[in-house]
Design a protein around this motif. Sequence first.
Motif, PDB file in Angstrom:
ATOM      1  N   ASN A 110       1.929  82.804 -18.330  1.00 60.10           N
ATOM      2  CA  ASN A 110       2.711  83.462 -17.278  1.00 60.10           C
ATOM      3  C   ASN A 110       1.822  84.350 -16.415  1.00 60.10           C
ATOM      4  O   ASN A 110       1.911  85.578 -16.460  1.00 60.10           O
ATOM      5  CB  ASN A 110       3.842  84.283 -17.919  1.00 60.10           C
ATOM      6  CG  ASN A 110       4.891  84.665 -16.890  1.00 60.10           C
ATOM      7  OD1 ASN A 110       4.719  84.419 -15.694  1.00 60.10           O
ATOM      8  ND2 ASN A 110       5.948  85.282 -17.350  1.00 60.10           N
ATOM      9  N   VAL A 113       3.137  87.463 -14.000  1.00 60.87           N
ATOM     10  CA  VAL A 113       3.430  88.776 -14.572  1.00 60.87           C
ATOM     11  C   VAL A 113       2.168  89.621 -14.595  1.00 60.87           C
ATOM     12  O   VAL A 113       2.155  90.791 -14.209  1.00 60.87           O
ATOM     13  CB  VAL A 113       3.990  88.617 -16.012  1.00 60.87           C
ATOM     14  CG1 VAL A 113       4.095  89.969 -16.684  1.00 60.87           C
ATOM     15  CG2 VAL A 113       5.319  87.918 -15.984  1.00 60.87           C
ATOM     16  N   ALA A 114       1.073  88.968 -15.046  1.00 58.59           N
ATOM     17  CA  ALA A 114      -0.182  89.692 -15.124  1.00 58.59           C
ATOM     18  C   ALA A 114      -0.674  90.090 -13.733  1.00 58.59           C
ATOM     19  O   ALA A 114      -1.195  91.192 -13.537  1.00 58.59           O
ATOM     20  CB  ALA A 114      -1.222  88.833 -15.836  1.00 58.59           C
ATOM     21  N   GLU A 145       1.093  90.854 -11.193  1.00 63.24           N
ATOM     22  CA  GLU A 145       1.860  92.025 -10.781  1.00 63.24           C
ATOM     23  C   GLU A 145       1.228  93.309 -11.320  1.00 63.24           C
ATOM     24  O   GLU A 145       1.072  94.286 -10.617  1.00 63.24           O
ATOM     25  CB  GLU A 145       3.265  91.887 -11.351  1.00 63.24           C
ATOM     26  CG  GLU A 145       4.368  92.241 -10.393  1.00 63.24           C
ATOM     27  CD  GLU A 145       5.698  91.804 -10.986  1.00 63.24           C
ATOM     28  OE1 GLU A 145       6.220  92.551 -11.820  1.00 63.24           O
ATOM     29  OE2 GLU A 145       6.166  90.696 -10.631  1.00 63.24           O
ATOM     30  N   ARG A 146       0.852  93.242 -12.608  1.00 64.24           N
ATOM     31  CA  ARG A 146       0.272  94.431 -13.239  1.00 64.24           C
ATOM     32  C   ARG A 146      -1.116  94.731 -12.685  1.00 64.24           C
ATOM     33  O   ARG A 146      -1.511  95.885 -12.588  1.00 64.24           O
ATOM     34  CB  ARG A 146       0.173  94.243 -14.740  1.00 64.24           C
ATOM     35  CG  ARG A 146       1.471  93.802 -15.308  1.00 64.24           C
ATOM     36  CD  ARG A 146       1.845  94.535 -16.543  1.00 64.24           C
ATOM     37  NE  ARG A 146       3.215  94.122 -16.853  1.00 64.24           N
ATOM     38  CZ  ARG A 146       4.035  94.790 -17.614  1.00 64.24           C
ATOM     39  NH1 ARG A 146       3.658  95.928 -18.135  1.00 64.24           N
ATOM     40  NH2 ARG A 146       5.239  94.352 -17.835  1.00 64.24           N
ATOM     41  N   ILE A 167      -3.082  94.911 -19.928  1.00 65.33           N
ATOM     42  CA  ILE A 167      -2.308  93.724 -19.562  1.00 65.33           C
ATOM     43  C   ILE A 167      -2.222  92.762 -20.741  1.00 65.33           C
ATOM     44  O   ILE A 167      -1.169  92.202 -21.025  1.00 65.33           O
ATOM     45  CB  ILE A 167      -2.939  93.032 -18.323  1.00 65.33           C
ATOM     46  CG1 ILE A 167      -2.818  93.958 -17.122  1.00 65.33           C
ATOM     47  CG2 ILE A 167      -2.273  91.699 -18.048  1.00 65.33           C
ATOM     48  CD1 ILE A 167      -3.547  93.496 -15.891  1.00 65.33           C
ATOM     49  N   GLN A 222       0.354  94.245 -23.127  1.00 68.30           N
ATOM     50  CA  GLN A 222       1.741  94.253 -22.660  1.00 68.30           C
ATOM     51  C   GLN A 222       2.300  92.850 -22.436  1.00 68.30           C
ATOM     52  O   GLN A 222       3.479  92.616 -22.668  1.00 68.30           O
ATOM     53  CB  GLN A 222       1.834  95.046 -21.339  1.00 68.30           C
ATOM     54  CG  GLN A 222       1.576  96.529 -21.511  1.00 68.30           C
ATOM     55  CD  GLN A 222       1.233  97.191 -20.187  1.00 68.30           C
ATOM     56  OE1 GLN A 222       1.204  96.540 -19.143  1.00 68.30           O
ATOM     57  NE2 GLN A 222       0.974  98.488 -20.224  1.00 68.30           N
ATOM     58  N   THR A 223       1.464  91.917 -21.971  1.00 68.93           N
ATOM     59  CA  THR A 223       2.014  90.625 -21.564  1.00 68.93           C
ATOM     60  C   THR A 223       1.415  89.448 -22.317  1.00 68.93           C
ATOM     61  O   THR A 223       1.922  88.335 -22.221  1.00 68.93           O
ATOM     62  CB  THR A 223       1.764  90.378 -20.065  1.00 68.93           C
ATOM     63  OG1 THR A 223       0.358  90.219 -19.872  1.00 68.93           O
ATOM     64  CG2 THR A 223       2.251  91.528 -19.220  1.00 68.93           C
ATOM     65  N   GLN A 274      -1.290  88.066 -21.580  1.00 63.56           N
ATOM     66  CA  GLN A 274      -2.084  87.273 -20.636  1.00 63.56           C
ATOM     67  C   GLN A 274      -3.503  87.840 -20.564  1.00 63.56           C
ATOM     68  O   GLN A 274      -3.691  89.044 -20.571  1.00 63.56           O
ATOM     69  CB  GLN A 274      -1.469  87.323 -19.231  1.00 63.56           C
ATOM     70  CG  GLN A 274       0.020  87.051 -19.197  1.00 63.56           C
ATOM     71  CD  GLN A 274       0.356  85.643 -19.593  1.00 63.56           C
ATOM     72  OE1 GLN A 274      -0.165  84.699 -19.048  1.00 63.56           O
ATOM     73  NE2 GLN A 274       1.224  85.495 -20.580  1.00 63.56           N
TER      74      GLN A 274
END
Lengths: 399, 314
Positions: A22, A25-26, A28-29, A39, A42-43, A45
């Motif tokens: 994904n 999402v990464a 965005e961060r 990152i 949290q995700t 990725q």
Amino acid sequence: MAEPAIRPLVQVRGLSKVFGDNPLVAMERIGQGHSKDQILEQTGQTVGLNTIDLDIQAGEIFVIMGLSGSGKSTLIRHFNRLIEPTQGQITVDGTDVMTLSEKQLEQFRRHKMSMVFQHFGLLPHRTVIENVGYGLMVQGIEKSERRKKAGAWLDAVGLDGYEERYPAQLSGGQQQRVGLARALCTDADILLMDEAFSALDPLIRSEMQDQLIALQDRLHKTIIFITHDLDEALRLGDHIAILKDGLISQVGRPVDILLRPADAYVEAFVRDVNRARVLTADVVMQPPSCRLTNENLEEALRQMRGEEKDYGYLFKEDNFRGIVSRRAIEAEISKSGLKVDLIQLLEKPMSVHPGASLEKILPTTLGHPYPIPVVTDDGDFQGVVSQKDVISALTETRG
Amino acid sequence: MAAARPDTPYEMEMVMAVENWLTTFPEMERADLIAIRKALDAGYRAFSRSYGDLIESLFDPLLYFLVWFEKLLLSTPWWLVILIVVGLVYGASRSPKLLVGVAVSLLLIGYFGMWENTMRTLSIITVCTILSITLGIPIGIMMARSDRTQAVVTPVLDIMQTMPAFVYLIPVVMLLGIGKVPGVIAVVIYAIPPVIRLTNLGIRLVDKEVLEASMAFGATRRQRLWGVQMPLAMPTIMAGINQTIMMALAMVVIASMIGVKGLGQPVLKSITNQYFTMGLFNGLAIVTLAIIFDRVSQAYARRTQRHLQGNAHG
């Protein structure tokens, strides 16, 4: 030193690569300024590259340096799109690489860029000459022409006589020469070198570096060189980009990196560098302190006394003529008065080349009482290096 | 304890039902099972009745080729066959020792009266091998190119290799009857998995950097496949072909049960009549064929891949 304002051959803008299921999402961060570790936590990725911007000029060796996991091998594979980016743009000579179709990309790889690999990437089932001609074979060029051209490049890297051997029969250094010849054989302007010398032992590595520098002096390719070895980066690079966790820490000339590290990371890096080997005479040289233009002995003596210098540098019509010592003038005056011309008292001094490393010039500066003139091959006087200059350049921590 | 004792007949029945369920498996009704079997059998029988001839005719070219190849081997004088085989052996291996070994064992086979059966087996094994390679390598390539294909094909290969051969002989025989073609199909089903698996594996194991290098020089997919992946996967693929041949030979006896003539039939006869020596001789002839195929294919593979080892490093 101001760079000429020409358009860079290769331009990288906002290049990011996220590995994972994904990536958006990464991304965005990344936009919110989170770090690679955050990152990942949290995700899940993995950020490979984080909004990279680079300008690479035609004809230079541009070194991208970083430790393992910094994303350097990922970055170099974006230039010829062996890896697709998540976001960003790469322009080569006006072409946006990211918009190329599969067919166009094949043409681009055939003619614009070639690549040298860390573990050589030679075809083990083909002979050396077939390997060198591989790029031409892919282009569909017929065998006799292929062999002619490949043979010439094999000569250029010093491997003539090895045409019919197989790669496994060569040593590591020889194999990488085949890799280099293969990359040069397609006449591409841009050469990507992915840790090309890292798998070789140190002696062979420095030989290969010499050979690359010699070839580059002749060919003026644009070389993008990846390494984890700062000494190699400083030795080869016209510009160096330091990569950490997918982010560029600093881009600059070797001297900038060495003397003005941008952050603690770069500073820690350059701490262990052997400056004596990397810094050159033209970096530490100063203008001569006592510049004599008058051939009159008394005049010269007065000037030297005034500046409290023991040696003077005589110039005539802006040409450096030689060094004269105060003691020699004083002795001459007390012996014979003012009859002798200054020229006759000149010592032909030692001189050093502006590109010489401090390691090389250190014995010369220590062995002579006067600051050593720095003179180009054409006899152009550039400045002087004193013992003090050399020692302070070797010991200072920040410029 | 007393409280747990069932009081009414109804409760009693409940307890028994539960105990039953715990001690013996709750099977489906026998009648249902028979119905399912009948339906499947009838369905397949109907399918083979209506399409059997059509499918059989599809295999006609294969049958003609099988018959022609067998006749060719049988009608060729024995000494010429030995010369050709020995020539192939030497061409592939360049080993005089292997050459002499093969010649002597073929002469012995003929001397013990097994020449014709050996030729029949040789012909069917050759055809099965060619068929397995021509089907198996493309399937292996497709598997290597897509993880999804690999995920689908792998369990099918597992079934093909573990399902007892007798089980899949039944539908083949129902559809095509007894004879050479169903024999070949059975052998190929049993023998093809190694060449598929090892083609897939070989391509997937190709050095990533070499493949990247060919991409970096602008090679097309086809140039990458035939110029890099297949040649570099060849040692592994050859190992797969070797395994396929060995497994095909192992199927000779089972194939003889559905009418494939050759060394398998005397072995089968020996089992039913307890002819020990006859079984042993024919078994040894099969072993001899296996050794010839194995040594020749391995020697060929080694010889063509020799430059991959740096024997002249210096």
